[in-house]
Design an enzyme around this catalytic site. Structure first.
Site, PDB file in Angstrom:
ATOM      1  N   CYS A   1       1.093  -1.232   0.149  1.00  0.00           N
ATOM      2  CA  CYS A   1      -0.333  -0.260  -0.284  1.00  0.00           C
ATOM      3  C   CYS A   1       1.143   1.437   0.061  1.00  0.00           C
ATOM      4  O   CYS A   1       1.379   1.492  -1.056  1.00  0.00           O
ATOM      5  CB  CYS A   1      -1.318  -0.022   1.409  1.00  0.00           C
ATOM      6  SG  CYS A   1      -2.356   1.620   0.954  1.00  0.00           S
TER       7      CYS A   1
ATOM      8  N   HIS B   1      -3.862  -5.417   0.075  1.00  0.00           N
ATOM      9  CA  HIS B   1      -3.860  -5.684   1.320  1.00  0.00           C
ATOM     10  C   HIS B   1      -3.862  -7.589   0.987  1.00  0.00           C
ATOM     11  O   HIS B   1      -5.034  -7.468   1.637  1.00  0.00           O
ATOM     12  CB  HIS B   1      -4.664  -5.009   2.298  1.00  0.00           C
ATOM     13  CG  HIS B   1      -4.657  -3.831   2.432  1.00  0.00           C
ATOM     14  ND1 HIS B   1      -3.723  -3.309   4.154  1.00  0.00           N
ATOM     15  CD2 HIS B   1      -4.711  -2.502   2.267  1.00  0.00           C
ATOM     16  CE1 HIS B   1      -3.696  -2.002   3.961  1.00  0.00           C
ATOM     17  NE2 HIS B   1      -4.182  -1.684   2.933  1.00  0.00           N
TER      18      HIS B   1
ATOM     19  N   GLU C   1      -2.767  -8.985   3.249  1.00  0.00           N
ATOM     20  CA  GLU C   1      -3.789  -9.628   4.788  1.00  0.00           C
ATOM     21  C   GLU C   1      -5.009  -9.949   5.317  1.00  0.00           C
ATOM     22  O   GLU C   1      -5.404 -10.798   5.843  1.00  0.00           O
ATOM     23  CB  GLU C   1      -2.556  -9.099   5.920  1.00  0.00           C
ATOM     24  CG  GLU C   1      -4.087  -7.371   6.019  1.00  0.00           C
ATOM     25  CD  GLU C   1      -3.531  -6.857   5.409  1.00  0.00           C
ATOM     26  OE1 GLU C   1      -4.383  -5.809   5.933  1.00  0.00           O
ATOM     27  OE2 GLU C   1      -2.804  -6.488   4.227  1.00  0.00           O
TER      28      GLU C   1
END
Length: 426
Positions: free
Chosen positions: A314, A398, A400
């Site tokens: 990001c 992202h 995750e």
């Protein structure tokens, strides 16, 4: 006492009371209320519903009446919309939302309450929350408190009973807008509008306010019940220095689950101090705001490229793009949600991704040797890049998955593989 008498003559509505001819039914209703001699309203019972007590004033001049929850007062921020169906607690605690009002397009928010396991940082950094319907009932086995109580304790403003669909269409048409949330009736619409038109988020360093102040070690892995990747055994333990530009906890958990030992350092940590730690790899984390507003971070990235394998996520992706000589630009309304399709050019697969950013790297500005590895299929923007000769890789979104799908989780394994190859070549 005052009384109201109503006589209703209807063969249809009072058929049970009518005689056989159904023509003589008469229903009398008597309603009585107590009225004070001094005031006709002073003793009337309170309304059983909440009335509008808040305003969202946008810089385009539109004013949206709403009901407040959480904290009270007046707050300014940039309004962005998020298309996630769930995961509002991870969104609330994502440092990348610093300085922004998050408008949830999913109309029903709050039904699962909040807990203390899903937080992505130690506090809420966003400026406020805008939703359509607030659930006053919670139902979840992990629920610890209601959303309203949670926000009130953290001094975060929220509003509901506002037309989020209309505001979203306005943002898609005009782009992200500066807005003012206020529960203070003493402030006029004109005063609030003036503030919204003079405040700006572009060019502001938001990273410093969300970064840690001193280095610390991160050891927590993803808990077994939430583990979704196979082959979790790693023979080697790689040391990763993670620059905290607003890092989310689950990024660190996923790295730890892939066998990494992690040292988290502040955003201003010097490259020379990092190299003294002799890391196997460096993570440049997510974070809020404009990458051009933090030239010190760009310089740090530039000084570390080529010396240690680098992975940017990001904000880290945008800083890497600038450090390689590329340019970044502000998007019209950004990407915020858990359903963005991305093509992975290395394997030809399409990943559904979780994204949260208002800036992007211009792929045409990247130097020779840098390649675009991922493309957002909604608008064609650069969603990932790599510079193999200098051991660099990054994603704009992202991996995750907090909140969001798990399609991109294998990228952590790719980072580990890059560190392994670099270590063998030393």
């Amino acid at each position: 006492m005052t009384a109201l008498n109503v006589a209703c003559k209807s063969a249809l509505c009072c058929s049970s009371l009518a005689d056989s001819s159904r023509n003589s039914a008469v229903l009398k209703i008597r309603c009585s209320i107590s009225v004070s001699s001094g005031s006709a309203t002073s003793e009337l019972p309170a309304r059983p519903w909440k009335i509008s007590d808040a305003r969202l004033v946008l810089e385009d001049g539109s004013i949206w009446r709403a009901k407040s929850f959480g904290a009270s007062g007046t707050q300014v921020g940039e309004v962005v919309f998020n298309t996630c169906m769930t995961g509002y607690q991870e969104i609330l605690t994502d440092p990348s939302y610093a300085g922004q009002f998050v408008l949830m397009t999913n109309p029903h928010i709050g039904n699962t309450g909040v807990n203390f396991d899903d937080e992505e940082s130690s506090q809420c950094f966003l400026a406020g929350l805008v939703i359509r319907n607030l659930s006053f009932c919670t139902s979840n086995w992990r629920c610890a408190e209601s959303l309203g109580d949670y926000l009130a304790k953290r001094n975060i403003m929220g509003i509901y009973d506002v037309d989020t669909r209309a505001i979203t269409r306005r943002l898609r048409q005009d782009g992200s807008l500066i807005g003012i949330l206020s529960t203070e009736e003493t402030k006029t619409d004109e005063e609030l509008l003036e503030v919204s038109r003079t405040w700006d988020i572009v060019g502001v360093d938001l990273i410093t306010g969300v970064s840690c102040k001193t280095p610390y070690e991160w050891v927590d892995k993803t808990e077994s019940e939430w583990e979704f990747s196979e082959n979790r055994t790693h023979a080697e333990n790689y040391h990763v220095v993670a620059y905290d530009f607003g890092v989310k906890h689950n990024i660190l958990r996923r790295l730890a689950s892939y066998g990494c030992r992690i040292t988290v350092v502040p955003s201003t940590w010097s490259s020379s101090e990092t190299l003294k730690m002799n890391p196997d790899g460096i993570l440049f984390s997510n974070g809020p705001g404009d990458p051009s507003a933090v030239p010190y971070a760009v310089e740090t990235v530039k000084e570390l490229i080529g010396k240690v394998p680098v992975f940017g996520i990001c904000m880290g992706h945008q800083l890497l793009g600038q450090a390689l000589g590329g340019k970044t630009f502000k998007m019209k309304f950004g990407h915020h949600g858990g359903n963005h399709p991305v093509r992975n050019h290395r394997n030809g697969q399409v990943e559904i991704s979780s994204q949260n950013h208002n800036y992007a790297v211009d792929p045409m500005s990247l130097p020779t040797g840098a390649e675009v590895t991922h493309t957002n299929l909604n608008d064609g923007s650069c969603a990932g890049l790599a510079f193999p000769a200098r051991n660099c890789m990054s994603l704009q979104y992202h991996p995750e998955a907090s909140p969001g799908p798990h399609d991109s989780d294998p990228v952590f394994g790719e980072f580990v593989a890059m560190m392994k190859r670099s270590k063998k070549n030393v």
